[in-house]
Design a protein around this motif. Structure first.
Motif, PDB file in Angstrom:
ATOM      1  N   VAL A 194       3.865  28.862 -62.935  1.00  0.00           N
ATOM      2  CA  VAL A 194       2.683  28.770 -62.082  1.00  0.00           C
ATOM      3  C   VAL A 194       1.783  29.980 -62.327  1.00  0.00           C
ATOM      4  CG1 VAL A 194       1.814  28.677 -59.715  1.00  0.00           C
ATOM      5  CG2 VAL A 194       3.852  27.380 -60.326  1.00  0.00           C
ATOM      6  N   ARG A 195       2.363  31.165 -62.373  1.00  0.00           N
ATOM      7  CA  ARG A 195       1.559  32.371 -62.595  1.00  0.00           C
ATOM      8  C   ARG A 195       0.796  32.302 -63.920  1.00  0.00           C
ATOM      9  NH1 ARG A 195       6.394  35.045 -60.545  1.00  0.00           N
ATOM     10  NH2 ARG A 195       5.977  35.778 -58.405  1.00  0.00           N
ATOM     11  N   ALA A 196       1.363  31.600 -64.890  1.00  0.00           N
ATOM     12  CA  ALA A 196       0.720  31.472 -66.194  1.00  0.00           C
ATOM     13  C   ALA A 196      -0.346  30.383 -66.220  1.00  0.00           C
ATOM     14  CB  ALA A 196       1.777  31.172 -67.262  1.00  0.00           C
ATOM     15  N   GLY A 197      -0.587  29.730 -65.070  1.00  0.00           N
ATOM     16  CA  GLY A 197      -1.656  28.745 -64.983  1.00  0.00           C
ATOM     17  C   GLY A 197      -1.233  27.348 -64.595  1.00  0.00           C
ATOM     18  N   GLY A 198       0.061  27.127 -64.343  1.00  0.00           N
ATOM     19  CA  GLY A 198       0.524  25.800 -63.975  1.00  0.00           C
ATOM     20  C   GLY A 198       0.167  25.424 -62.549  1.00  0.00           C
ATOM     21  N   THR A 199       0.109  24.109 -62.301  1.00  0.00           N
ATOM     22  CA  THR A 199      -0.129  23.587 -60.953  1.00  0.00           C
ATOM     23  C   THR A 199       1.113  22.844 -60.503  1.00  0.00           C
ATOM     24  OG1 THR A 199      -2.521  23.367 -61.271  1.00  0.00           O
ATOM     25  CG2 THR A 199      -1.527  22.044 -59.530  1.00  0.00           C
ATOM     26  N   LEU A 200       1.758  23.341 -59.447  1.00  0.00           N
ATOM     27  CA  LEU A 200       2.924  22.682 -58.863  1.00  0.00           C
ATOM     28  C   LEU A 200       2.467  21.907 -57.645  1.00  0.00           C
ATOM     29  CD1 LEU A 200       6.033  22.268 -58.673  1.00  0.00           C
ATOM     30  CD2 LEU A 200       6.064  24.261 -57.157  1.00  0.00           C
ATOM     31  N   VAL A 201       2.764  20.614 -57.611  1.00  0.00           N
ATOM     32  CA  VAL A 201       2.424  19.756 -56.473  1.00  0.00           C
ATOM     33  C   VAL A 201       3.728  19.266 -55.870  1.00  0.00           C
ATOM     34  CG1 VAL A 201       1.191  17.708 -55.693  1.00  0.00           C
ATOM     35  CG2 VAL A 201       0.304  19.041 -57.626  1.00  0.00           C
ATOM     36  N   ALA A 202       3.999  19.647 -54.626  1.00  0.00           N
ATOM     37  CA  ALA A 202       5.233  19.254 -53.945  1.00  0.00           C
ATOM     38  C   ALA A 202       4.881  18.435 -52.709  1.00  0.00           C
ATOM     39  CB  ALA A 202       6.063  20.467 -53.563  1.00  0.00           C
ATOM     40  N   VAL A 257      -0.057  26.397 -56.165  1.00  0.00           N
ATOM     41  CA  VAL A 257       0.983  25.633 -55.495  1.00  0.00           C
ATOM     42  C   VAL A 257       0.286  24.763 -54.453  1.00  0.00           C
ATOM     43  CG1 VAL A 257       3.032  25.708 -54.035  1.00  0.00           C
ATOM     44  CG2 VAL A 257       2.737  27.399 -55.862  1.00  0.00           C
ATOM     45  N   VAL A 258       0.423  23.447 -54.586  1.00  0.00           N
ATOM     46  CA  VAL A 258      -0.198  22.494 -53.664  1.00  0.00           C
ATOM     47  C   VAL A 258       0.917  21.783 -52.913  1.00  0.00           C
ATOM     48  CG1 VAL A 258      -1.669  20.461 -53.437  1.00  0.00           C
ATOM     49  CG2 VAL A 258      -2.167  22.171 -55.210  1.00  0.00           C
ATOM     50  N   LEU A 259       0.865  21.843 -51.595  1.00  0.00           N
ATOM     51  CA  LEU A 259       1.894  21.211 -50.767  1.00  0.00           C
ATOM     52  C   LEU A 259       1.279  20.093 -49.926  1.00  0.00           C
ATOM     53  CD1 LEU A 259       3.947  24.271 -49.401  1.00  0.00           C
ATOM     54  CD2 LEU A 259       4.152  23.080 -51.599  1.00  0.00           C
ATOM     55  N   GLY A 270      -6.637  20.726 -60.659  1.00  0.00           N
ATOM     56  CA  GLY A 270      -5.826  21.933 -60.543  1.00  0.00           C
ATOM     57  C   GLY A 270      -5.791  22.794 -61.791  1.00  0.00           C
ATOM     58  N   PRO A 271      -5.513  22.218 -62.961  1.00  0.00           N
ATOM     59  CA  PRO A 271      -5.422  23.059 -64.168  1.00  0.00           C
ATOM     60  C   PRO A 271      -6.736  23.701 -64.588  1.00  0.00           C
ATOM     61  CG  PRO A 271      -4.269  20.976 -64.473  1.00  0.00           C
ATOM     62  CD  PRO A 271      -5.068  20.839 -63.215  1.00  0.00           C
TER      63      PRO A 271
END
Length: 978
Positions: A789-797, A948-950, A975-976
């Protein structure tokens, strides 16, 4: 998806092949497995025989003769069942007719087998026409329709194994058809004179095939509960269909082809009794049903539920078989295969058997007795025959009651307070057309107004505003969809369209009493279970995100009733349909797992959407399209997939002489090659999105134009979705189907094991609703996820996966789940005056039954919600809400995953701190609203260069909660790049 129907020669060849195979001798297993005599000593079916209700006609082949084994010795696969049923039908044409109704996602044909006496079969087409007229009592005089009802046999519909791993029904269907086709027993012959039995032998062929092939490959006939054969792996789980939809929950919106096929069959045969055969429970269940019962079914349904239930009880008592009634299985949610037919006038019933299914060939009960697969098959067969006989014995009365129900539906629609539902196509024409299509698939009459009309007392649903339910005069524009309740399907229409269903007050009181007692117990102690079987709110206009009203009047409306194109004969292609309110549009979906760019979905629509480049002119500067229509995101995604450079504006912008909202997409001609002109037009037509060609980037009035710094270039995201043990099958499936079939979003399916090492290949990773994520994602995997995530990823939970991400020991966000740190009630808050007032009249009984309040009680822990509607207030500056300009949005909330506000991120969708919040469904007094106020349902928090998207809920719930699709697509698409 259009059905791939075989021609008549293909069907004839298959019937001939089945008949030929039926004549070949079959070799039955000579010896039972080792130890079978000991294991089977206490089986329920030890005194039961499938051959006791003869004599049987020798020309009709027995199922075991065709299969080469006895029913219950193994799980039959779909092609084997198909061969057996067609051979029986071919040998008894005077008693059985075969009808094909559709095909599954994986291409398996679905058929109905219609059985009755030779006299009825000879005039079956005439009977079906009479049933059509009885089903619509407006079609003739009362005396004429009464005469038809008096001479028409009752129709008994029996569906098998809607959950593919609940396999006994799949087997018993073969034996049932054999009994009806071959037996000359007087009772069977008499029943067929007065009843038509419509057998749907497999409601979920794909799921059953997945389960049966796996089970047969590992079966050892081991009754030990811990044996591997009783525990399907996640990837095998056969309960659901190809896309992992629960087909006994999809009936409200009929998104899946299996459900659509069964619905077509039911609307063709108008059953008066509808049985859905399930499993597996501890002992057999049949109605009367549990509370609550949907109020639109009517109290009179109890008569037939009880009469048929007593007949089943008598049949089971002959064998000493155990069963139960009036417990657990209700008739409330209209998406079940018992509630839905009940709302059309039938007696809808769920039957749950004990043996077989995931319990396998043999299962050991708690008392040490054995339960076999054959036990489960036998009980379903006995209950089916009992139901047919009980219905046949009262056939004239049952048909008359069905007719009376349909007449009352029309009368209630004319005289009741609620006369009409209306919904607009202005904001999102595709959503409105999809809602109309869902209603049409259910046999509900829908009209599209071709001129404006008035209502003196219209009630807005309140979605997107805090306006509530006040009545006001309203003028509706041309293009509005209208559902008048003065129609035979009026009760069904009201049940699935009304903003808030009514819950049985006695049932509600009992749940609140249990809650009050649970609030006084220690957090880790015994808790009384609540009796909700499914969600408690479901209004389709709210779920689809369509602006809707109900009215107390029904002024005349001009415009033709809509009709869907035939599933096997699609209407004109979307690109060529530009006018005509009733022009049928065929939206054909992808074949197998490949997305077809020829359509925006897999549903047939009855109204045009338009789309393409307006004016048919080429853009000199750019092509522009707004985000208001959900399919705008689909169009942007498809353009990116074709290599087109697409940008999005982050604030309101001027282009082509008009103002555009934030989130508007821009395709600059100078940054794309010359093929972009034709490509934009073609993809826009397929998506049903209007695109405006713009000649200049210059602005006349606004500060920002399409060449401003606030325009962000989009990259094509590489998306992965995790689906593995612990992940909700239906949540994963709804997301899979939504991305695959509706929006053409390509993604990679990852499991927990492969996820950490594969992260670098993806820009977005989605964790659908999942339990026990921490059991599969250890500290090392969490660290790698954070680094990604810190490197640019988008986490969707989503759902419970979002709750996991918000845990302090995980640390993906500064938000925390509400109630996670709830403290014991050392101050006696559970007995405080405030809590007592909230509990109202439930507190006295709670005090009477409990000895004391535990010092460990945690009244500030959020209680689990059984699927209710609540408003959230939106942050209308955030990129996640592009396309949402209303201040509020309604959410379906199931469970208890909502969050204290994020400290470092954006709280995108927040339950209002004051004012209206609860819209529909059940909530816990003194708990739900108190703890939800000013809590976040959706949040986005930056972590390094990523997000980080929740989502605290399941935003694509069952594939028919579509109001949140745009926000999910924003998370994946934007997101990206942000």
């Amino acid at each position: 998806m259009p059905l791939r129907r075989p021609g008549r020669p293909a069907v004839a060849a298959l019937l001939a092949l089945s008949a030929a195979l039926a004549s070949r001798p079959a070799v039955l297993a000579a010896q039972p497995p080792i130890g079978a005599a000991v294991r089977d000593s206490l089986r329920d079916d030890r005194a039961f025989s499938f051959e006791a209700r003869g004599p049987y006609r020798p020309a009709v082949p027995r199922p075991e003769a065709l299969l080469g084994y006895r029913l219950g010795d193994r799980n039959t696969q779909y092609a084997e069942q198909e061969r057996v049923l067609l051979a029986i039908a071919a040998a008894a044409p005077e008693r059985v007719r075969v009808e094909e109704i559709g095909a599954t996602h994986e291409g398996r044909r679905m058929r109905l087998f219609v059985a009755s006496s030779p006299e009825n079969i000879a005039r079956l087409d005439e009977i079906r026409r009479d049933l059509d007229r009885i089903a619509d009592p407006r079609a003739g005089s009362a005396a004429e329709i009464d005469a038809l009802a008096a001479r028409t046999p009752a129709v008994v519909w029996i569906s098998e194994s809607v959950h593919g791993n609940e396999s006994p029904g799949f087997e018993s269907g073969m034996q049932l058809l054999y009994q009806l086709a071959a037996s000359d027993e007087p009772a069977t012959v008499a029943a067929l004179r007065n009843a038509i039995v419509v057998l749907n032998p497999s409601s979920n062929p794909d799921g059953h095939e997945r389960f049966s092939v796996w089970y047969n490959s590992v079966a050892r006939r081991d009754p030990a509960n811990q044996s591997f054969e009783h525990d399907e792996p996640w990837s095998i789980q056969g309960r659901f269909n190809h896309y992992r939809f629960d087909l006994n929950r999809d009936v409200i919106a009929s998104t899946q082809p299996e459900v659509q096929a069964i619905m077509r069959g039911m609307l063709r045969w108008h059953p008066q009794v509808a049985v859905d055969q399930h499993g597996q429970v501890s002992t057999y269940f049949f109605p009367p049903a549990a509370r609550p019962v949907n109020e639109h079914i009517g109290a009179e349904s109890e008569k037939w539920l009880t009469r048929i239930g007593r007949a089943n009880a008598a049949a089971f008592d002959r064998y000493g078989w155990q069963y139960y009634v009036r417990s657990y299985f209700d008739l409330y949610y209209p998406g079940y295969w018992d509630t839905w037919p009940s709302l059309t006038g039938a007696t809808g019933m769920t039957y749950e058997t004990d043996g077989g299914g995931w319990k396998g060939l043999l299962w050991e009960r708690e008392d040490g007795s054995k339960l076999s697969f054959r036990d489960g098959i036998a009980k379903h067969w006995v209950s089916a025959m009992s139901t047919v006989e009980a219905t046949a014995a009262g056939a004239r009365e049952r048909v008359a009651d069905y007719l009376a129900f349909r007449r009352r539906a029309v009368e209630d629609g004319r005289a009741g307070r609620v006369r009409r539902y209306a919904f607009s196509s202005e904001r999102d024409p595709l959503r409105a057309a999809e809602l109309a299509a869902a209603l049409l698939r259910a046999g509900i009459e829908v009209r599209r107004a071709d001129a404006p009309f008035q209502s003196a007392r219209a009630h807005a649903y309140g979605q997107g505003t805090a306006a509530g339910d006040a009545a006001a005069a309203r003028r509706f524009g041309a293009g509005t969809y209208v559902v008048d309740l003065a129609q035979p399907q009026g009760r069904l229409a009201r049940a699935i369209l009304e903003p808030a269903p009514v819950l049985d007050p006695e049932f509600q009181r009992l749940q609140e009493q249990r809650f009050a007692r649970n609030q006084r117990r220690g957090s880790a102690g015994f808790k009384e279970q609540y009796e909700f079987y499914d969600i408690t709110a479901w209004s389709l206009p709210v779920a689809f995100g369509v602006e809707a009203w109900w009215t107390e009047d029904a002024a005349p409306v001009t415009g033709a009733l809509l009709a869907l194109p035939d599933a096997g004969r699609p209407g004109p292609a979307l690109a060529s349909a530009t006018a005509g309110a009733a022009a049928p549009i065929a939206l054909t979906g992808p074949a197998a797992s490949t997305f077809s760019e020829a359509s925006p979905g897999s549903e047939l629509l009855a109204a045009p959407l338009g789309g393409g480049v307006t004016g048919g002119t080429r853009a000199q500067s750019a092509y522009v399209f707004g985000p208001e229509r959900t399919n705008a995101s689909r169009l942007a995604w498809q353009l990116l997939a074709h290599g087109v450079r697409v940008t999005v504006v982050t604030d309101s912008t001027e282009a082509g002489g008009r103002l555009w909202p934030r989130g508007t997409f821009v395709v600059r001609t100078s940054r794309n090659d010359t093929t972009v002109h034709a490509l934009v037009d073609r993809l826009a037509r397929e998506a049903g999105v209007e695109v405006t060609p713009v000649a200049s980037a210059f602005t006349e009035r606004a500060k920002l134009g399409i060449g401003a710094e606030q325009v962000v270039a989009l990259k094509r995201p590489r998306v992965a979705v995790v689906g593995d043990e612990g992940v909700s099958q239906t949540a994963f499936g709804a997301l899979w189907w939504t991305l695959d079939r509706r929006y053409g979003v390509d993604f990679t399916h990852l499991n927990w094991r492969s996820m950490p090492g594969a992260l670098s290949r993806f820009d977005v990773v989605v964790l659908p609703d999942a339990y026990g994520v921490g059991d599969f994602v250890g500290k090392d995997a969490v660290d790698r996820l954070k680094a990604w995530v810190r490197a640019g990823g988008t986490l969707v939970a989503m759902g419970n996966a979002a709750a996991w991400a918000a845990r302090e020991d995980v640390g993906l966000t500064t938000a925390r789940r509400v109630g996670e740190d709830a403290k014991p009630d050392t101050a006696g808050k559970a007995d405080s005056a405030r809590a007592a007032r909230a509990r109202a009249d439930t507190s006295a009984e709670a005090r009477e039954l409990l000895a004391a309040t535990s010092p460990g009680a945690t009244p500030d822990a959020a209680e689990w919600l059984p699927g209710s509607h609540f408003d959230v207030v939106l942050d209308r500056t955030h990129w996640l809400t592009y396309g949402y300009e209303q201040p509020r949005l309604t959410a379906l909330v199931t469970g208890d995953s909502f969050f204290r506000l994020s400290r470092d991120g954006s709280n995108v969708a927040v339950f209002p701190a004051r004012g209206p919040m609860h819209r529909a469904g059940f909530q816990w007094p003194g708990n739900t609203e108190r703890l939800m106020r000013n809590a976040a349902l959706v949040l986005e928090e930056p972590l390094g260069g990523g997000h980080v998207v929740l989502f605290g809920n399941d935003p694509t719930f069952r594939g028919w909660w579509r109001a949140w699709d745009r926000m999910v697509l924003n998370a994946l698409l934007l997101g990206p790049s942000f």
